[in-house]
Design a protein around this motif. Structure first.
Motif, PDB file in Angstrom:
ATOM      1  N   SER A 134      35.806  41.391  34.214  1.00  0.00           N
ATOM      2  CA  SER A 134      36.657  42.432  34.768  1.00  0.00           C
ATOM      3  C   SER A 134      38.106  42.009  34.706  1.00  0.00           C
ATOM      4  N   SER A 135      38.963  42.859  34.207  1.00  0.00           N
ATOM      5  CA  SER A 135      40.381  42.558  34.173  1.00  0.00           C
ATOM      6  C   SER A 135      40.957  42.695  35.573  1.00  0.00           C
ATOM      7  N   VAL A 136      41.929  41.862  35.900  1.00  0.00           N
ATOM      8  CA  VAL A 136      42.616  41.959  37.170  1.00  0.00           C
ATOM      9  C   VAL A 136      43.843  42.828  36.974  1.00  0.00           C
ATOM     10  N   PRO A 137      44.068  43.810  37.816  1.00  0.00           N
ATOM     11  CA  PRO A 137      45.231  44.657  37.618  1.00  0.00           C
ATOM     12  C   PRO A 137      46.489  43.815  37.549  1.00  0.00           C
ATOM     13  N   LEU A 138      47.300  45.068  37.182  1.00  0.00           N
ATOM     14  CA  LEU A 138      48.614  44.534  37.269  1.00  0.00           C
ATOM     15  C   LEU A 138      49.245  44.483  38.556  1.00  0.00           C
TER      16      LEU A 138
ATOM     17  N   SER B 120      35.717  35.578  18.489  1.00  0.00           N
ATOM     18  CA  SER B 120      37.060  35.031  18.245  1.00  0.00           C
ATOM     19  C   SER B 120      37.823  34.802  19.541  1.00  0.00           C
ATOM     20  N   GLY B 121      37.110  34.756  20.659  1.00  0.00           N
ATOM     21  CA  GLY B 121      37.761  34.601  21.954  1.00  0.00           C
ATOM     22  C   GLY B 121      38.664  33.390  22.054  1.00  0.00           C
ATOM     23  N   LYS B 122      38.275  32.303  21.370  1.00  0.00           N
ATOM     24  CA  LYS B 122      39.080  31.083  21.431  1.00  0.00           C
ATOM     25  C   LYS B 122      40.469  31.276  20.849  1.00  0.00           C
ATOM     26  N   LYS B 123      40.645  32.293  20.018  1.00  0.00           N
ATOM     27  CA  LYS B 123      41.961  32.566  19.434  1.00  0.00           C
ATOM     28  C   LYS B 123      42.855  33.342  20.401  1.00  0.00           C
ATOM     29  N   HIS B 124      42.253  33.793  21.488  1.00  0.00           N
ATOM     30  CA  HIS B 124      42.986  34.648  22.416  1.00  0.00           C
ATOM     31  C   HIS B 124      42.887  34.114  23.848  1.00  0.00           C
ATOM     32  N   ALA B 125      42.941  32.782  23.981  1.00  0.00           N
ATOM     33  CA  ALA B 125      42.794  32.157  25.294  1.00  0.00           C
ATOM     34  C   ALA B 125      43.892  32.596  26.254  1.00  0.00           C
ATOM     35  N   ALA B 126      45.134  32.663  25.763  1.00  0.00           N
ATOM     36  CA  ALA B 126      46.245  33.066  26.631  1.00  0.00           C
ATOM     37  C   ALA B 126      46.065  34.506  27.099  1.00  0.00           C
ATOM     38  N   LEU B 127      45.579  35.372  26.220  1.00  0.00           N
ATOM     39  CA  LEU B 127      45.325  36.757  26.591  1.00  0.00           C
ATOM     40  C   LEU B 127      44.239  36.837  27.653  1.00  0.00           C
ATOM     41  N   ALA B 128      43.166  36.054  27.468  1.00  0.00           N
ATOM     42  CA  ALA B 128      42.090  36.042  28.450  1.00  0.00           C
ATOM     43  C   ALA B 128      42.597  35.589  29.811  1.00  0.00           C
ATOM     44  N   SER B 129      43.473  34.591  29.820  1.00  0.00           N
ATOM     45  CA  SER B 129      44.043  34.101  31.070  1.00  0.00           C
ATOM     46  C   SER B 129      44.910  35.163  31.730  1.00  0.00           C
ATOM     47  N   ALA B 130      45.706  35.853  30.926  1.00  0.00           N
ATOM     48  CA  ALA B 130      46.603  36.882  31.455  1.00  0.00           C
ATOM     49  C   ALA B 130      45.847  38.097  31.973  1.00  0.00           C
ATOM     50  N   LEU B 131      44.682  38.378  31.389  1.00  0.00           N
ATOM     51  CA  LEU B 131      43.878  39.523  31.808  1.00  0.00           C
ATOM     52  C   LEU B 131      42.883  39.172  32.912  1.00  0.00           C
ATOM     53  N   GLY B 132      42.628  37.896  33.094  1.00  0.00           N
ATOM     54  CA  GLY B 132      41.616  37.480  34.058  1.00  0.00           C
ATOM     55  C   GLY B 132      40.219  37.768  33.581  1.00  0.00           C
ATOM     56  N   SER B 133      39.982  37.609  32.295  1.00  0.00           N
ATOM     57  CA  SER B 133      38.687  37.947  31.707  1.00  0.00           C
ATOM     58  C   SER B 133      38.069  36.740  31.019  1.00  0.00           C
ATOM     59  N   LEU B 134      36.755  36.614  31.121  1.00  0.00           N
ATOM     60  CA  LEU B 134      36.048  35.603  30.349  1.00  0.00           C
ATOM     61  C   LEU B 134      35.986  36.045  28.893  1.00  0.00           C
TER      62      LEU B 134
ATOM     63  N   TYR C 258      39.494  30.690  31.133  1.00  0.00           N
ATOM     64  CA  TYR C 258      40.872  30.222  30.924  1.00  0.00           C
ATOM     65  C   TYR C 258      41.809  30.580  32.070  1.00  0.00           C
ATOM     66  N   ALA C 259      41.284  31.028  33.184  1.00  0.00           N
ATOM     67  CA  ALA C 259      42.142  31.347  34.333  1.00  0.00           C
ATOM     68  C   ALA C 259      42.932  30.117  34.765  1.00  0.00           C
ATOM     69  N   VAL C 260      44.116  30.325  35.303  1.00  0.00           N
ATOM     70  CA  VAL C 260      44.930  29.215  35.805  1.00  0.00           C
ATOM     71  C   VAL C 260      44.126  28.444  36.851  1.00  0.00           C
ATOM     72  N   ASN C 261      43.988  27.145  36.648  1.00  0.00           N
ATOM     73  CA  ASN C 261      43.251  26.303  37.590  1.00  0.00           C
ATOM     74  C   ASN C 261      44.088  25.984  38.823  1.00  0.00           C
ATOM     75  N   HIS C 262      45.357  25.724  38.621  1.00  0.00           N
ATOM     76  CA  HIS C 262      46.276  25.561  39.745  1.00  0.00           C
ATOM     77  C   HIS C 262      47.721  25.623  39.280  1.00  0.00           C
ATOM     78  N   VAL C 263      48.587  25.966  40.209  1.00  0.00           N
ATOM     79  CA  VAL C 263      50.021  25.818  40.005  1.00  0.00           C
ATOM     80  C   VAL C 263      50.492  24.763  40.999  1.00  0.00           C
ATOM     81  N   THR C 264      51.620  24.158  40.713  1.00  0.00           N
ATOM     82  CA  THR C 264      52.114  23.050  41.533  1.00  0.00           C
ATOM     83  C   THR C 264      53.548  23.294  41.975  1.00  0.00           C
ATOM     84  N   ILE C 265      53.775  23.235  43.279  1.00  0.00           N
ATOM     85  CA  ILE C 265      55.127  23.374  43.819  1.00  0.00           C
ATOM     86  C   ILE C 265      55.866  22.059  43.654  1.00  0.00           C
ATOM     87  N   SER C 266      57.092  22.140  43.154  1.00  0.00           N
ATOM     88  CA  SER C 266      57.956  20.969  43.039  1.00  0.00           C
ATOM     89  C   SER C 266      58.623  20.733  44.396  1.00  0.00           C
TER      90      SER C 266
END
Length: 389
Positions: A61-65, A222-236, A264-272
């Motif tokens: 499922s894609s996560v909205p915008l 061909s999902g491996k070619k679109h990893a960034a897209l999958a991450s941005a959409l929140g989709s496996l 490919y979802a973001v695993n974590h972000v880090t605050i500086s």
């Protein structure tokens, strides 16, 4: 236990899952030259999100915008490339993709969103990202390079390799394009974060685990070619797994199980932390502040993780969980993502610089195997089931 302050925050939260306007700004601009990404979180009011369980995630499922380098190096590494040709032309698009990745992350991880808002509101801090992290399967082209290629296309540079033999993992970190931005850049106009990408060494797993992982990665086309897209959409990029196979992976590698359901979802972000302007700009104060507000910190190896040189200090929350709908109709809670905190101290050769003159490149750069190994545990069952002190 959740503190009374944290409880009031949760109760006053809006049911809306909208994000602070600053997280959605698409206006490109030049920014600072450090290796962090400033994201000034400015909620319309001091209402924090609800920490109630989210709706089940259906998988699609894609996560909205090189080897670990333990030498202490400066924080920004430049090369001979012309930044204008490698990044600036597509800067607006690149930052928009990052915003979409972040939106998925914040939608699924209420603790991260609440912590970001809480830290920002304490002294009107400007939030800067030290790095963003991803997990991958090192098989069939789905490993580090699948997501790294997107960042390298926009000027990122591959840096040191880190190895984690016990976990059967390896990782590389990537430094952002290093060219001058005017001081004061923030949000999507701010300095870009480092990127940390790890992969499971699938060929070192048991035959049964290899079979399961290959089964799903091979069906992704061909999902491996679109990893960034999958991450941005929140989709496996592969189909929803069976619950029994998720459990089988979890028994041998919690990292593998996490990646199977999060992709490919973001695993974590880090605050500086050292970039904060308030009294929270040292990690010990920040950790105390986070715990006082009812959030659990990863206790593996101690709450505070310190590099051997004493110059890289890190901590992280325990990951959130979310209900996942497996292909066999089972809905179970699975680990999601977390938020990390990093303080990079000034390098010895710059220790006499006045504080006002210290820039990011004067500070410790890179990553440390010992620290990262413990941070990985933020998504472990042991940490998720541990009671708050």
């Amino acid at each position: 236990m959740i503190s009374s302050h944290s409880s009031s925050i949760i109760k006053s939260a809006s049911a809306s899952s909208t994000f602070p306007p600053s997280l959605h700004s698409l206006a490109p601009s030049s920014s600072s030259s450090s290796s962090s990404s400033c994201l000034p979180l400015q909620p319309k009011s001091r209402n924090f999100i609800s920490l109630k369980p989210s709706a089940p995630f259906h998988g699609n499922s894609s996560v909205p915008l090189q080897k670990r380098n333990l030498s202490v190096v400066s924080a920004s590494k430049s090369d001979d490339r012309d930044p204008s040709s490698s990044f600036r032309g597509g800067e607006s698009f690149f930052r928009t993709v990052l915003q979409s990745m972040e939106a998925v992350y914040l939608n699924r991880n209420p603790t991260a969103k609440a912590v970001l808002e809480l830290v920002q509101s304490s002294g009107n801090n400007q939030i800067c990202y030290d790095h963003i992290a991803f997990r991958t399967f090192g098989v069939n082209g789905h490993g580090i390079d699948s997501i790294a290629s997107f960042f390298m296309d926009y000027g990122y540079t591959k840096q040191d390799e880190l190895r984690f033999p016990a976990k059967k993992l390896k990782a590389f970190w990537f430094s952002p394009p290093s060219f001058h931005y005017p001081d004061g850049g923030s949000g999507v106009n701010g300095p870009l974060p480092r990127v940390f990408i790890s992969e499971l060494l699938v060929d070192q797993m048991s035959p049964q685990i290899q079979e399961i992982i290959r089964k799903y990665t091979e069906t992704s086309g061909s999902g491996k070619k679109h990893a960034a897209l999958a991450s941005a959409l929140g989709s496996l990029t592969w189909g929803k797994p069976l619950y029994s196979e998720f459990q089988q992976l979890a028994r041998e590698s919690e990292y593998a199980a996490w990646t199977l359901v999060n992709g490919y979802a973001v695993n974590h972000v880090t605050i500086s932390i050292h970039r904060l302007k308030s009294q929270l700009n040292n990690i010990k104060s920040l950790n105390q502040f986070i715990e006082d507000n009812g959030f659990r910190l990863n206790s593996e190896g101690g709450v505070l993780k310190v590099s051997p040189d004493g110059l890289l200090l890190q901590s992280s929350t325990v990951a959130d969980s979310f209900p996942f709908c497996f292909s066999d109709g089972v809905t179970e809670s699975v680990p999601c993502s977390y938020i990390e905190f990093a303080e990079r101290l000034v390098l010895p050769q710059y220790k006499n610089l006045p504080e006002a003159e210290v820039k990011e490149f004067h500070r410790r750069d890179g990553f440390e195997v010992g620290n990262a190994d413990k941070i990985f545990e933020s998504t472990s069952k042991e940490q998720l089931t541990r009671r708050a002190a």
